[in-house]
Design a protein around this motif. Sequence first.
Motif, PDB file in Angstrom:
ATOM      1  N   ILE A  81      29.604  49.129  27.779  1.00 38.62           N
ATOM      2  CA  ILE A  81      28.339  49.453  29.609  1.00 38.62           C
ATOM      3  C   ILE A  81      29.813  49.592  29.951  1.00 38.62           C
ATOM      4  CG2 ILE A  81      27.865  49.015  31.567  1.00 38.62           C
ATOM      5  CD1 ILE A  81      25.900  46.784  29.740  1.00 38.62           C
ATOM      6  N   TYR A  82      30.304  50.856  30.842  1.00 38.75           N
ATOM      7  CA  TYR A  82      30.983  51.426  32.395  1.00 38.75           C
ATOM      8  C   TYR A  82      30.880  50.539  33.237  1.00 38.75           C
ATOM      9  CZ  TYR A  82      33.670  53.392  27.718  1.00 38.75           C
ATOM     10  OH  TYR A  82      34.131  53.969  26.491  1.00 38.75           O
ATOM     11  N   TYR A  83      31.651  50.638  33.662  1.00 42.67           N
ATOM     12  CA  TYR A  83      32.562  50.059  35.156  1.00 42.67           C
ATOM     13  C   TYR A  83      32.842  50.505  36.018  1.00 42.67           C
ATOM     14  CZ  TYR A  83      29.243  46.171  33.571  1.00 42.67           C
ATOM     15  OH  TYR A  83      28.155  45.566  32.629  1.00 42.67           O
ATOM     16  N   CYS A  84      32.765  51.340  37.625  1.00 42.12           N
ATOM     17  CA  CYS A  84      33.510  51.378  38.016  1.00 42.12           C
ATOM     18  C   CYS A  84      33.742  50.313  38.942  1.00 42.12           C
ATOM     19  CB  CYS A  84      33.332  52.931  39.024  1.00 42.12           C
ATOM     20  SG  CYS A  84      31.643  52.782  40.474  1.00 42.12           S
ATOM     21  N   TYR A  85      35.147  50.572  40.033  1.00 40.21           N
ATOM     22  CA  TYR A  85      35.215  49.153  40.586  1.00 40.21           C
ATOM     23  C   TYR A  85      36.619  49.596  41.592  1.00 40.21           C
ATOM     24  CZ  TYR A  85      39.367  45.636  41.476  1.00 40.21           C
ATOM     25  OH  TYR A  85      39.779  44.200  42.072  1.00 40.21           O
ATOM     26  N   VAL A  86      36.586  48.741  42.425  1.00 40.81           N
ATOM     27  CA  VAL A  86      37.460  49.332  43.702  1.00 40.81           C
ATOM     28  C   VAL A  86      37.677  47.533  44.508  1.00 40.81           C
ATOM     29  CG1 VAL A  86      35.375  49.772  45.762  1.00 40.81           C
ATOM     30  CG2 VAL A  86      37.645  50.651  46.062  1.00 40.81           C
ATOM     31  N   TYR A  87      38.556  47.677  44.928  1.00 43.10           N
ATOM     32  CA  TYR A  87      39.769  46.290  45.883  1.00 43.10           C
ATOM     33  C   TYR A  87      39.612  47.009  47.037  1.00 43.10           C
ATOM     34  CZ  TYR A  87      42.293  42.755  47.991  1.00 43.10           C
ATOM     35  OH  TYR A  87      42.511  41.818  47.891  1.00 43.10           O
ATOM     36  N   CYS A  88      38.662  46.040  48.105  1.00 49.56           N
ATOM     37  CA  CYS A  88      38.568  46.686  49.178  1.00 49.56           C
ATOM     38  C   CYS A  88      38.527  46.033  50.242  1.00 49.56           C
ATOM     39  CB  CYS A  88      38.212  48.518  49.331  1.00 49.56           C
ATOM     40  SG  CYS A  88      36.493  47.680  49.424  1.00 49.56           S
ATOM     41  N   TYR A  89      38.641  46.505  52.110  1.00 45.79           N
ATOM     42  CA  TYR A  89      38.189  45.567  52.815  1.00 45.79           C
ATOM     43  C   TYR A  89      37.201  45.889  53.388  1.00 45.79           C
ATOM     44  CZ  TYR A  89      39.265  42.979  56.734  1.00 45.79           C
ATOM     45  OH  TYR A  89      39.463  41.793  57.869  1.00 45.79           O
ATOM     46  N   ALA A  90      36.300  44.538  53.531  1.00 45.69           N
ATOM     47  CA  ALA A  90      34.589  44.533  53.545  1.00 45.69           C
ATOM     48  C   ALA A  90      34.342  42.973  54.544  1.00 45.69           C
ATOM     49  CB  ALA A  90      34.158  45.864  52.963  1.00 45.69           C
ATOM     50  N   ALA A  91      33.293  43.454  55.631  1.00 40.97           N
ATOM     51  CA  ALA A  91      32.821  42.515  55.177  1.00 40.97           C
ATOM     52  C   ALA A  91      33.965  41.466  56.427  1.00 40.97           C
ATOM     53  CB  ALA A  91      31.716  41.958  54.748  1.00 40.97           C
ATOM     54  N   SER A  92      35.537  42.287  56.394  1.00 41.25           N
ATOM     55  CA  SER A  92      36.136  40.856  57.294  1.00 41.25           C
ATOM     56  C   SER A  92      37.194  40.381  56.171  1.00 41.25           C
ATOM     57  CB  SER A  92      35.647  39.551  58.182  1.00 41.25           C
ATOM     58  OG  SER A  92      34.549  40.138  59.192  1.00 41.25           O
ATOM     59  N   SER A  93      36.822  40.726  54.884  1.00 41.08           N
ATOM     60  CA  SER A  93      37.606  39.882  53.679  1.00 41.08           C
ATOM     61  C   SER A  93      37.796  41.348  52.805  1.00 41.08           C
ATOM     62  CB  SER A  93      37.073  39.149  53.400  1.00 41.08           C
ATOM     63  OG  SER A  93      35.969  39.261  52.569  1.00 41.08           O
ATOM     64  N   TRP A  94      39.312  40.564  51.670  1.00 42.61           N
ATOM     65  CA  TRP A  94      39.154  41.591  50.875  1.00 42.61           C
ATOM     66  C   TRP A  94      38.798  41.343  50.034  1.00 42.61           C
ATOM     67  CZ3 TRP A  94      42.055  46.338  50.518  1.00 42.61           C
ATOM     68  CH2 TRP A  94      42.831  46.552  51.655  1.00 42.61           C
ATOM     69  N   GLY A  95      37.979  42.352  49.139  1.00 44.62           N
ATOM     70  CA  GLY A  95      36.454  41.795  48.083  1.00 44.62           C
ATOM     71  C   GLY A  95      36.809  42.875  46.584  1.00 44.62           C
ATOM     72  N   ASP A  96      36.686  41.705  45.637  1.00 41.92           N
ATOM     73  CA  ASP A  96      36.194  43.233  44.391  1.00 41.92           C
ATOM     74  C   ASP A  96      35.030  43.100  44.983  1.00 41.92           C
ATOM     75  OD1 ASP A  96      37.373  40.569  42.726  1.00 41.92           O
ATOM     76  OD2 ASP A  96      38.247  42.380  42.992  1.00 41.92           O
ATOM     77  N   TYR A  97      34.320  44.815  44.225  1.00 45.03           N
ATOM     78  CA  TYR A  97      33.181  45.434  43.935  1.00 45.03           C
ATOM     79  C   TYR A  97      33.219  46.606  42.661  1.00 45.03           C
ATOM     80  CZ  TYR A  97      32.658  44.224  48.828  1.00 45.03           C
ATOM     81  OH  TYR A  97      33.079  43.121  49.875  1.00 45.03           O
ATOM     82  N   TRP A  98      32.055  46.055  41.883  1.00 42.03           N
ATOM     83  CA  TRP A  98      31.153  46.358  40.876  1.00 42.03           C
ATOM     84  C   TRP A  98      30.411  47.176  40.938  1.00 42.03           C
ATOM     85  CZ3 TRP A  98      34.812  46.114  37.050  1.00 42.03           C
ATOM     86  CH2 TRP A  98      36.115  45.135  36.943  1.00 42.03           C
ATOM     87  N   GLY A  99      30.413  48.640  40.038  1.00 41.27           N
ATOM     88  CA  GLY A  99      28.851  49.070  39.819  1.00 41.27           C
ATOM     89  C   GLY A  99      28.250  48.447  39.426  1.00 41.27           C
ATOM     90  N   GLN A 100      26.859  48.822  39.110  1.00 37.25           N
ATOM     91  CA  GLN A 100      25.980  48.007  37.993  1.00 37.25           C
ATOM     92  C   GLN A 100      26.543  48.681  36.299  1.00 37.25           C
ATOM     93  OE1 GLN A 100      24.989  51.461  39.496  1.00 37.25           O
ATOM     94  NE2 GLN A 100      24.386  52.602  37.310  1.00 37.25           N
ATOM     95  N   GLY A 101      27.074  49.668  36.356  1.00 45.35           N
ATOM     96  CA  GLY A 101      27.114  49.710  35.383  1.00 45.35           C
ATOM     97  C   GLY A 101      25.951  51.350  34.677  1.00 45.35           C
ATOM     98  N   THR A 102      26.841  51.915  33.430  1.00 42.91           N
ATOM     99  CA  THR A 102      26.268  52.999  32.749  1.00 42.91           C
ATOM    100  C   THR A 102      26.378  52.448  31.250  1.00 42.91           C
ATOM    101  OG1 THR A 102      26.197  55.226  32.775  1.00 42.91           O
ATOM    102  CG2 THR A 102      28.119  54.416  33.261  1.00 42.91           C
ATOM    103  N   GLN A 103      25.185  52.707  30.349  1.00 47.44           N
ATOM    104  CA  GLN A 103      25.565  52.580  29.122  1.00 47.44           C
ATOM    105  C   GLN A 103      26.147  53.906  28.245  1.00 47.44           C
ATOM    106  OE1 GLN A 103      24.727  49.353  26.740  1.00 47.44           O
ATOM    107  NE2 GLN A 103      25.722  50.787  25.522  1.00 47.44           N
ATOM    108  N   VAL A 104      27.447  53.566  27.580  1.00 51.23           N
ATOM    109  CA  VAL A 104      27.295  54.771  26.559  1.00 51.23           C
ATOM    110  C   VAL A 104      27.942  54.041  25.507  1.00 51.23           C
ATOM    111  CG1 VAL A 104      29.698  56.275  25.942  1.00 51.23           C
ATOM    112  CG2 VAL A 104      29.354  55.911  28.030  1.00 51.23           C
ATOM    113  N   THR A 105      27.137  55.199  24.363  1.00 53.35           N
ATOM    114  CA  THR A 105      26.715  54.873  22.901  1.00 53.35           C
ATOM    115  C   THR A 105      27.241  56.001  22.842  1.00 53.35           C
ATOM    116  OG1 THR A 105      24.868  53.520  23.253  1.00 53.35           O
ATOM    117  CG2 THR A 105      24.839  54.182  21.722  1.00 53.35           C
TER     118      THR A 105
END
Length: 120
Positions: A93-117
Motif C-alpha cells: 500500500i502506497y501512502y502520500c505524506y505531508v508534515y505541515c502546520y494546520a489547526a494551530s500545530s505542526w503534524g503528520d498527515y497521511w492519505g488513505q493509501g492505494t494498493q499496488v500489486t
Amino acid sequence: QVQLVESGGGSVQAGGSLRLSCVVSGRTFSAFNMGWFRQAPGKEREFVGVIYQNGANTNYADFAAGRFTISRDNAKNTVYLQMNSLKPEDTGIYYCYVYCYAASSWGDYWGQGTQVTVSS
C-alpha cells in the motif's frame, strides 16, 4: 483540515509501470515538502521518496532510485509517483505524506493509501 487522497494503484506484471497521484487540500500545497511511503504485507511502513517544495529537488530510498520518479504540480495541488520496472517486492500500500502546520500545530498527515500489486 488537511486531506490527502491517493489514486492510481492497481495490478501490473513485473516490469510494468504505474503512476500514483495524491491530491492535497486544506493547506497551501506549494509551501510543503511531500513524501511517499509504502507498506508491504507484514512489514513496517517505509520511506520511498520526497520532493521538496520547490519541485526541483528530490530524494529517494535506495530501492526507488533509478526506477521511481516523484514530481509535483503546485497548480493542481498534486504530487505524483511514477514507478517503472516494477518488481513483485514493490507490492504494498502506497501512502502520500505531508508534515505541515494546520489547526494551530505542526503534524503528520497521511492519505488513505492505494494498493499496488506486482505479479511475477
